[in-house]
Design a protein around this motif. Structure first.
Motif, mmCIF file in Angstrom:
data_model
loop_
_atom_site.group_PDB
_atom_site.id
_atom_site.type_symbol
_atom_site.label_atom_id
_atom_site.label_comp_id
_atom_site.label_asym_id
_atom_site.label_seq_id
_atom_site.Cartn_x
_atom_site.Cartn_y
_atom_site.Cartn_z
ATOM 1 N N HIS A 211 0.780 -1.327 0.005
ATOM 2 C CA HIS A 211 -0.128 -0.116 0.061
ATOM 3 C C HIS A 211 0.851 1.167 -0.012
ATOM 4 C CE1 HIS A 211 -2.872 -3.016 1.415
ATOM 5 N NE2 HIS A 211 -3.694 -2.314 0.885
ATOM 6 N N ARG A 212 1.690 1.378 1.056
ATOM 7 C CA ARG A 212 2.567 2.498 1.105
ATOM 8 C C ARG A 212 3.674 2.905 -0.068
ATOM 9 N NH1 ARG A 212 1.638 6.692 2.144
ATOM 10 N NH2 ARG A 212 3.200 7.560 3.522
ATOM 11 N N ASN A 213 4.171 1.785 -0.391
ATOM 12 C CA ASN A 213 5.320 1.778 -1.305
ATOM 13 C C ASN A 213 4.700 1.480 -2.976
ATOM 14 O OD1 ASN A 213 7.324 2.147 0.731
ATOM 15 N ND2 ASN A 213 7.718 -0.032 0.683
ATOM 16 N N GLY A 214 3.600 0.709 -2.910
ATOM 17 C CA GLY A 214 3.054 0.599 -4.085
ATOM 18 C C GLY A 214 2.036 1.406 -4.625
ATOM 19 N N LEU A 215 0.786 1.230 -3.908
ATOM 20 C CA LEU A 215 -0.376 1.911 -4.301
ATOM 21 C C LEU A 215 -0.254 3.491 -4.163
ATOM 22 C CD1 LEU A 215 -3.420 -0.237 -3.126
ATOM 23 C CD2 LEU A 215 -2.664 0.176 -5.550
ATOM 24 N N ASP A 216 0.244 3.831 -2.935
ATOM 25 C CA ASP A 216 0.325 5.139 -2.829
ATOM 26 C C ASP A 216 1.299 5.961 -3.664
ATOM 27 O OD1 ASP A 216 -1.750 5.029 -0.782
ATOM 28 O OD2 ASP A 216 -0.330 5.188 0.926
ATOM 29 N N GLU A 217 2.152 5.234 -4.213
ATOM 30 C CA GLU A 217 3.283 5.666 -5.034
ATOM 31 C C GLU A 217 2.674 5.980 -6.590
ATOM 32 O OE1 GLU A 217 6.797 7.426 -6.308
ATOM 33 O OE2 GLU A 217 6.227 7.004 -4.272
ATOM 34 N N MET A 218 1.725 5.318 -6.869
ATOM 35 C CA MET A 218 1.390 5.444 -8.413
ATOM 36 C C MET A 218 0.751 6.624 -8.876
ATOM 37 S SD MET A 218 -0.466 1.366 -8.706
ATOM 38 C CE MET A 218 -0.625 1.740 -10.483
ATOM 39 N N LEU A 227 5.987 -1.719 -9.976
ATOM 40 C CA LEU A 227 7.164 -2.725 -9.616
ATOM 41 C C LEU A 227 6.956 -2.870 -8.188
ATOM 42 C CD1 LEU A 227 9.553 -1.149 -12.015
ATOM 43 C CD2 LEU A 227 8.707 -3.251 -12.138
ATOM 44 N N ALA A 228 6.885 -1.713 -7.278
ATOM 45 C CA ALA A 228 6.807 -1.980 -5.893
ATOM 46 C C ALA A 228 5.706 -3.074 -5.293
ATOM 47 C CB ALA A 228 6.703 -0.656 -5.182
ATOM 48 N N ILE A 229 4.630 -2.988 -6.087
ATOM 49 C CA ILE A 229 3.524 -3.957 -5.622
ATOM 50 C C ILE A 229 4.085 -5.334 -6.207
ATOM 51 C CG2 ILE A 229 1.119 -4.753 -6.223
ATOM 52 C CD1 ILE A 229 0.572 -1.531 -6.614
ATOM 53 N N ALA A 230 4.379 -5.712 -7.313
ATOM 54 C CA ALA A 230 5.161 -6.840 -7.555
ATOM 55 C C ALA A 230 6.299 -7.337 -6.905
ATOM 56 C CB ALA A 230 5.661 -6.586 -9.025
#
Length: 295
Positions: A211-218, A227-230
């Protein structure tokens, strides 16, 4: 299901009397053949007031910080004050820089039998069993709070999970299903036991990083966020190697499978061939979704 969650969330209203939650409660008594009986309407109204009016934490939540969630209670049968039911609990949290709400907790609790007298007083006691009705609802409230907090800070939900376990422990005296080890591998007992176990530590790490490194970065860099979500999902491989086909793996993908499919089926292209292979191993029951992912 994705459309249902979205429609449910956008119809929530922020009410002045709510505390930590904006919870929509639905009591569905269709299976009883008497769905228009007044007791079901009273139960629905009382539960909504109980959940939204109770102060569950010692923290102050601003109106925009309150957690959107829903509890859909399906009454399968009833006799006088005894009810046989199940409950579907869902929660979501907003994604930074967007109007999108991401599902966090999606739990189908099939063991929800309880007693209820119309207009009975509903009070949550953090250290004492009151009724199975109060215990089940309170348990899921703290699971919602815990998982939501974990998405914003590493291990942020620990105090809420601890209270969920307290509820689980003292509720065993009520002799209702779902609170004991012998009640099966998909019970409330197993859920909170696994959440707090180091054996499944990656689950909570992934809640944060996804969530923080993936979705919130998008909103800043869509490709970087994807890439962070993966990479976050890849962390679950260690947990799966340690405990294949764990219940927490199912809990995670019950909430996230459709979202993962959507994220990686459009937008900036990233090389995720390893992700698809990982997803197929971690959650084979969602294989039809993983086949839709483009890379």
């Amino acid at each position: 299901m994705r459309k249902f969650i979205y429609l449910l969330l956008v119809t929530f209203s922020i009410q002045s009397f709510s505390q930590e939650l904006n919870c929509e409660v639905v009591v569905n008594a269709q299976f009883t053949g008497n769905e228009n009986v007044q007791v079901f309407k009273t139960l629905e109204r009382q539960l909504k007031e109980f959940i939204n009016n109770t102060t569950w934490t010692n923290k102050t939540f601003k109106p925009q910080e309150r957690i959107n969630c829903s509890m859909v209670i399906t009454i399968n049968d009833y006799n006088s004050d005894s009810f046989q039911a199940s409950i579907q609990v869902q929660s979501a949290r907003p994604v930074y820089g967007s109007s999108y709400s991401t599902p966090v907790y999606n739990y189908n609790d099939k063991d929800f039998d309880f007693q209820y007298l119309e207009f009975q007083n509903m009070v949550y006691n953090p250290n004492q069993f009151e009724s199975n009705l109060i215990s089940v609802l309170s348990f899921h409230v703290y699971m919602i709070l815990g998982m939501d907090a974990d998405t914003f800070s590493p291990k942020g939900g620990s105090e809420y999970y601890a209270q969920a376990q307290v509820i689980s422990n003292y509720s065993q005296q009520g002799n209702y299903k779902g609170w004991k080890l012998e009640d099966g591998q998909q019970s409330r007992f197993i859920l909170i036991d696994n959440i707090l176990s180091d054996t499944y530590k990656e689950f909570r790490d992934v809640l944060y990083s996804y969530h923080r490194n993936g979705l919130d970065e998008m909103s800043n860099d869509t490709k970087k966020g994807k890439l962070a979500i993966a990479n976050s999902i890849g962390l679950l491989k260690d947990m799966n190697n340690r405990r294949p086909n764990s219940y927490l793996m199912r809990v995670f993908f019950d909430a996230k499978a459709e979202e993962i499919e959507d994220i990686f089926s459009g937008g900036p292209t990233v090389n995720i061939s390893d992700l698809v292979s990982t997803l197929s191993r971690l959650a084979p029951t969602h294989a039809s979704k993983w086949r839709n992912i483009n890379f």
